[in-house]
Design a protein around this motif. Structure first.
Motif, PDB file in Angstrom:
ATOM      1  N   PHE A 256       0.829  -1.201   0.000  1.00  0.00           N
ATOM      2  CA  PHE A 256       0.000   0.000   0.000  1.00  0.00           C
ATOM      3  C   PHE A 256       0.870   1.260   0.000  1.00  0.00           C
ATOM      4  O   PHE A 256       0.582   2.223  -0.696  1.00  0.00           O
ATOM      5  CB  PHE A 256      -0.952   0.022   1.198  1.00  0.00           C
ATOM      6  CG  PHE A 256      -2.125  -0.901   1.057  1.00  0.00           C
ATOM      7  CD1 PHE A 256      -3.123  -0.637   0.130  1.00  0.00           C
ATOM      8  CD2 PHE A 256      -2.239  -2.025   1.855  1.00  0.00           C
ATOM      9  CE1 PHE A 256      -4.213  -1.479  -0.003  1.00  0.00           C
ATOM     10  CE2 PHE A 256      -3.325  -2.870   1.732  1.00  0.00           C
ATOM     11  CZ  PHE A 256      -4.312  -2.605   0.800  1.00  0.00           C
ATOM     12  N   ALA A 257       1.941   1.241   0.795  1.00  0.00           N
ATOM     13  CA  ALA A 257       2.837   2.400   0.864  1.00  0.00           C
ATOM     14  C   ALA A 257       3.503   2.639  -0.485  1.00  0.00           C
ATOM     15  O   ALA A 257       3.588   3.778  -0.949  1.00  0.00           O
ATOM     16  CB  ALA A 257       3.879   2.197   1.958  1.00  0.00           C
ATOM     17  N   PHE A 258       3.986   1.586  -1.121  1.00  0.00           N
ATOM     18  CA  PHE A 258       4.639   1.736  -2.423  1.00  0.00           C
ATOM     19  C   PHE A 258       3.681   2.343  -3.444  1.00  0.00           C
ATOM     20  O   PHE A 258       4.071   3.208  -4.226  1.00  0.00           O
ATOM     21  CB  PHE A 258       5.151   0.386  -2.933  1.00  0.00           C
ATOM     22  CG  PHE A 258       5.852   0.474  -4.260  1.00  0.00           C
ATOM     23  CD1 PHE A 258       7.176   0.842  -4.331  1.00  0.00           C
ATOM     24  CD2 PHE A 258       5.173   0.214  -5.446  1.00  0.00           C
ATOM     25  CE1 PHE A 258       7.833   0.948  -5.555  1.00  0.00           C
ATOM     26  CE2 PHE A 258       5.806   0.315  -6.671  1.00  0.00           C
ATOM     27  CZ  PHE A 258       7.149   0.676  -6.726  1.00  0.00           C
ATOM     28  N   PHE A 259       2.433   1.914  -3.433  1.00  0.00           N
ATOM     29  CA  PHE A 259       1.467   2.350  -4.436  1.00  0.00           C
ATOM     30  C   PHE A 259       0.731   3.634  -4.068  1.00  0.00           C
ATOM     31  O   PHE A 259      -0.273   3.979  -4.703  1.00  0.00           O
ATOM     32  CB  PHE A 259       0.488   1.225  -4.766  1.00  0.00           C
ATOM     33  CG  PHE A 259       1.126   0.133  -5.569  1.00  0.00           C
ATOM     34  CD1 PHE A 259       1.491   0.344  -6.883  1.00  0.00           C
ATOM     35  CD2 PHE A 259       1.394  -1.095  -4.989  1.00  0.00           C
ATOM     36  CE1 PHE A 259       2.100  -0.646  -7.627  1.00  0.00           C
ATOM     37  CE2 PHE A 259       2.006  -2.098  -5.718  1.00  0.00           C
ATOM     38  CZ  PHE A 259       2.367  -1.882  -7.038  1.00  0.00           C
ATOM     39  N   THR A 260       1.249   4.397  -3.106  1.00  0.00           N
ATOM     40  CA  THR A 260       0.652   5.704  -2.818  1.00  0.00           C
ATOM     41  C   THR A 260       0.841   6.679  -3.970  1.00  0.00           C
ATOM     42  O   THR A 260       0.214   7.734  -3.987  1.00  0.00           O
ATOM     43  CB  THR A 260       1.227   6.335  -1.531  1.00  0.00           C
ATOM     44  OG1 THR A 260       2.636   6.432  -1.653  1.00  0.00           O
ATOM     45  CG2 THR A 260       0.829   5.556  -0.298  1.00  0.00           C
ATOM     46  N   PHE A 261       1.690   6.334  -4.931  1.00  0.00           N
ATOM     47  CA  PHE A 261       1.881   7.220  -6.080  1.00  0.00           C
ATOM     48  C   PHE A 261       0.699   7.168  -7.049  1.00  0.00           C
ATOM     49  O   PHE A 261       0.576   8.025  -7.930  1.00  0.00           O
ATOM     50  CB  PHE A 261       3.184   6.906  -6.823  1.00  0.00           C
ATOM     51  CG  PHE A 261       3.169   5.615  -7.595  1.00  0.00           C
ATOM     52  CD1 PHE A 261       2.628   5.557  -8.864  1.00  0.00           C
ATOM     53  CD2 PHE A 261       3.720   4.463  -7.051  1.00  0.00           C
ATOM     54  CE1 PHE A 261       2.625   4.371  -9.587  1.00  0.00           C
ATOM     55  CE2 PHE A 261       3.725   3.282  -7.762  1.00  0.00           C
ATOM     56  CZ  PHE A 261       3.172   3.227  -9.029  1.00  0.00           C
ATOM     57  N   LEU A 262      -0.181   6.203  -6.903  1.00  0.00           N
ATOM     58  CA  LEU A 262      -1.312   6.083  -7.821  1.00  0.00           C
ATOM     59  C   LEU A 262      -2.295   7.234  -7.637  1.00  0.00           C
ATOM     60  O   LEU A 262      -2.559   7.644  -6.512  1.00  0.00           O
ATOM     61  CB  LEU A 262      -2.042   4.750  -7.592  1.00  0.00           C
ATOM     62  CG  LEU A 262      -1.262   3.496  -7.949  1.00  0.00           C
ATOM     63  CD1 LEU A 262      -2.035   2.253  -7.500  1.00  0.00           C
ATOM     64  CD2 LEU A 262      -0.980   3.441  -9.440  1.00  0.00           C
ATOM     65  N   PRO A 263      -2.832   7.738  -8.740  1.00  0.00           N
ATOM     66  CA  PRO A 263      -3.823   8.811  -8.613  1.00  0.00           C
ATOM     67  C   PRO A 263      -5.087   8.315  -7.907  1.00  0.00           C
ATOM     68  O   PRO A 263      -5.441   7.152  -8.003  1.00  0.00           O
ATOM     69  CB  PRO A 263      -4.133   9.198 -10.056  1.00  0.00           C
ATOM     70  CG  PRO A 263      -3.315   8.337 -10.930  1.00  0.00           C
ATOM     71  CD  PRO A 263      -2.556   7.376 -10.100  1.00  0.00           C
ATOM     72  N   LEU A 264      -5.732   9.192  -7.212  1.00  0.00           N
ATOM     73  CA  LEU A 264      -6.985   8.959  -6.489  1.00  0.00           C
ATOM     74  C   LEU A 264      -6.831   8.020  -5.294  1.00  0.00           C
ATOM     75  O   LEU A 264      -7.096   8.413  -4.175  1.00  0.00           O
ATOM     76  CB  LEU A 264      -8.091   8.449  -7.421  1.00  0.00           C
ATOM     77  CG  LEU A 264      -8.403   9.316  -8.638  1.00  0.00           C
ATOM     78  CD1 LEU A 264      -9.402   8.626  -9.541  1.00  0.00           C
ATOM     79  CD2 LEU A 264      -8.928  10.672  -8.214  1.00  0.00           C
ATOM     80  N   VAL A 265      -6.435   6.789  -5.503  1.00  0.00           N
ATOM     81  CA  VAL A 265      -6.375   5.829  -4.395  1.00  0.00           C
ATOM     82  C   VAL A 265      -5.129   5.989  -3.533  1.00  0.00           C
ATOM     83  O   VAL A 265      -5.103   5.529  -2.397  1.00  0.00           O
ATOM     84  CB  VAL A 265      -6.476   4.370  -4.901  1.00  0.00           C
ATOM     85  CG1 VAL A 265      -7.810   4.116  -5.551  1.00  0.00           C
ATOM     86  CG2 VAL A 265      -5.328   4.031  -5.834  1.00  0.00           C
TER      87      VAL A 265
END
Length: 147
Positions: free
Chosen positions: A98-107
């Motif tokens: 989840f921390a790694f994918f904080t770069f995703l827009p919106l989510v």
């Protein structure tokens, strides 16, 4: 419209845009990073400043959830908080992803909030958020050299 960010403020403007875009404000920091690269700013400095600004912005969202008063947050994010409470165990169990994918827009903002509510360890959150943000900007800057 945002010409002053490129000419007058330059790297500070990039930092501010990247910081704000990773909080709950909808800004497209990728466009600013590409703009700085196309205007021949130093790609290494752009990468470092954008990564640090965006990481700190996500960590501020994480900190808001970790330290913030739940009743204040419920006032503004009531529906999202109910969903996050169901996910607390998942956020703690798979926090690195989840921390790694904080770069995703919106989510990505929701992921940062969820990590904070789940009380996922700060250093792990910071490391994986930094890694994700760095990877995204590195990829953007690398691809921009081909176009």
């Amino acid at each position: 419209m945002f010409d002053f960010l490129y000419s007058d403020i330059s790297y500070l403007g990039l930092f501010l845009v990247c910081f704000l875009s990773s909080t709950l404000l909808p800004l497209a920091s990728e466009a600013f990073v590409l703009g700085f690269i196309k205007l021949n700013f130093n790609p290494t400095l752009v990468l470092i400043i954008a990564t640090i600004g965006n990481t700190l912005g996500s960590l501020s969202t994480y900190g808001l959830a970790f330290l913030g008063k739940k009743n204040i947050l419920e006032k503004y994010f009531k529906k999202s908080l109910k969903k996050l409470e169901k996910w607390d165990t998942n956020f703690f169990k798979f926090g690195a992803f989840f921390a790694f994918f904080t770069f995703l827009p919106l989510v990505g903002d929701i992921f940062a909030l969820g990590l904070g509510f789940a009380k996922y360890p700060f250093l792990k959150s910071a490391f994986f958020i930094l890694l994700g943000k760095f990877s995204r900007y590195f990829f953007i800057i690398f691809l921009s050299s081909y176009f």
